[in-house]
Design an enzyme around this catalytic site. Structure first.
Site, mmCIF file in Angstrom:
data_model
loop_
_atom_site.group_PDB
_atom_site.id
_atom_site.type_symbol
_atom_site.label_atom_id
_atom_site.label_comp_id
_atom_site.label_asym_id
_atom_site.label_seq_id
_atom_site.Cartn_x
_atom_site.Cartn_y
_atom_site.Cartn_z
ATOM 1 N N HIS A 244 4.096 31.874 16.720
ATOM 2 C CA HIS A 244 2.671 31.544 16.866
ATOM 3 C C HIS A 244 1.833 32.760 16.518
ATOM 4 O O HIS A 244 1.290 33.396 17.427
ATOM 5 C CB HIS A 244 2.411 31.095 18.306
ATOM 6 C CG HIS A 244 1.092 30.407 18.500
ATOM 7 N ND1 HIS A 244 -0.097 31.078 18.624
ATOM 8 C CD2 HIS A 244 0.773 29.101 18.597
ATOM 9 C CE1 HIS A 244 -1.088 30.229 18.806
ATOM 10 N NE2 HIS A 244 -0.587 29.015 18.790
ATOM 11 N N ILE B 248 -1.055 35.406 17.513
ATOM 12 C CA ILE B 248 -2.202 35.222 18.417
ATOM 13 C C ILE B 248 -1.733 34.519 19.685
ATOM 14 O O ILE B 248 -0.738 33.786 19.671
ATOM 15 C CB ILE B 248 -3.347 34.403 17.775
ATOM 16 C CG1 ILE B 248 -2.842 33.063 17.237
ATOM 17 C CG2 ILE B 248 -4.033 35.213 16.690
ATOM 18 C CD1 ILE B 248 -3.940 32.112 16.802
ATOM 19 N N GLY C 79 -3.671 28.923 22.789
ATOM 20 C CA GLY C 79 -4.777 28.475 23.634
ATOM 21 C C GLY C 79 -4.320 27.974 24.987
ATOM 22 O O GLY C 79 -5.008 28.162 25.994
ATOM 23 N N VAL C 80 -3.143 27.353 25.042
ATOM 24 C CA VAL C 80 -2.667 26.854 26.337
ATOM 25 C C VAL C 80 -2.419 28.008 27.300
ATOM 26 O O VAL C 80 -2.610 27.868 28.513
ATOM 27 C CB VAL C 80 -1.390 25.999 26.193
ATOM 28 C CG1 VAL C 80 -1.694 24.668 25.546
ATOM 29 C CG2 VAL C 80 -0.313 26.729 25.441
ATOM 30 N N GLU D 176 -4.127 28.757 30.781
ATOM 31 C CA GLU D 176 -3.346 29.042 31.981
ATOM 32 C C GLU D 176 -3.823 30.338 32.640
ATOM 33 O O GLU D 176 -3.909 30.415 33.871
ATOM 34 C CB GLU D 176 -1.853 29.142 31.631
ATOM 35 C CG GLU D 176 -0.938 29.559 32.777
ATOM 36 C CD GLU D 176 -0.876 28.543 33.915
ATOM 37 O OE1 GLU D 176 -1.217 27.363 33.685
ATOM 38 O OE2 GLU D 176 -0.483 28.936 35.035
#
Lengths: 99, 156
Positions: free
Chosen positions: B38, B44, B47-48, B52
């Site tokens: 990723h 980077i 987003g999850v 979190e």
């Protein structure tokens, strides 16, 4: 000014994507409208904000679980509107929230 | 951050239970297998994981308000916005504010920044539940000390 029921019905329609015209004062939030506990969190947040109250959901749930109250007393919308009116009245009176 | 153990928060910078706010810091690791996928050549933070991290920051704030007597459980994430990329090695500063304390639930808003640049934000709702196991509570007490949770604020 819209009634308490109308305000609740609008909140439910918007939060749960339920057609507004299917939400009646006699509707049971769980049995008739199929609102689950997660959606009800969202609804409770919106109602608390709209009316400036804190609905005592945990107390109500405990009363139902203990057999001291029925779900209809709290989750049929016309009854829920009555409970909210009581909470608002108690808040305006400056006393402890009615439960 | 210890991504292998899903510990997204390194330290609590400020906790104000009266103002119902918290500020935390979290350093994104320089290297991790997550960044190999990723993404290749463009690592980077997913987003999850930013979401979190915002949830964990808000969770510590709520946990403090509850005096560690109940645990906030992630229930709803709304308006989660990933506004910019967060790269390995960067320090993420997350601010959270308790928006509403309901009966059995709480709602917080959180924002994550790198420096002054806003990178992510969300409104997060938690259900409040008793600790399901004493081991969990012991773990949270130990973790609170590790990240510098001001336990004196809870004792008041």
């Amino acid at each position: 000014m819209s009634s308490t029921f109308d305000q609740i019905a609008n909140i439910i329609a918007e939060t749960c994507d339920i057609p507004r015209d299917t939400i009646k004062p006699e509707s049971h939030a769980i049995d008739d409208l199929g609102i689950d506990s997660l959606d009800f969190l969202d609804i409770a947040f919106a109602i608390d904000k709209a009316f400036g109250i804190k609905m005592p959901l945990e107390k109500w749930t405990q009363e139902v679980n203990d057999g001291k109250a029925t779900t209809e007393q709290y989750f049929v919308l016309k009854n829920l509107a009555d409970r909210i009116d009581e909470l608002v009245a108690a808040k305006n009176a400056g006393g402890a929230a009615a439960t | 951050m210890n991504l292998d153990y899903f510990q997204l928060i390194d330290r609590i910078v400020a906790l104000n239970l009266e103002a119902r706010t918290i500020v935390v810091e979290a350093q994104v690791p320089e290297k991790h297998t997550i960044f190999e996928g990723h993404f290749p050549g463009f690592p980077i933070m997913p987003g999850v994981l930013l979401t979190e991290a915002m949830a964990q920051s808000s969770g510590w704030l709520i946990l403090g308000g509850l005096k560690f007597e109940r645990i906030p459980c992630l229930a709803i994430v709304k308006e989660a916005k990933m506004r910019g990329f967060v790269s390995p090695g960067q320090v993420l500063t997350i601010e959270a504010k308790l928006e509403h304390e309901g009966s059995g639930f709480a709602v917080a808003k959180a924002k994550g920044r790198v420096g002054k640049e806003l990178k992510c934000s969300a409104e997060i709702t938690f259900g409040l539940a008793p600790f399901p196991d004493p081991t969990f509570r012991v773990f949270m007490d130990a973790r609170a000390k590790e990240i510098g949770f001001p336990l004196q604020a809870v004792a008041q």
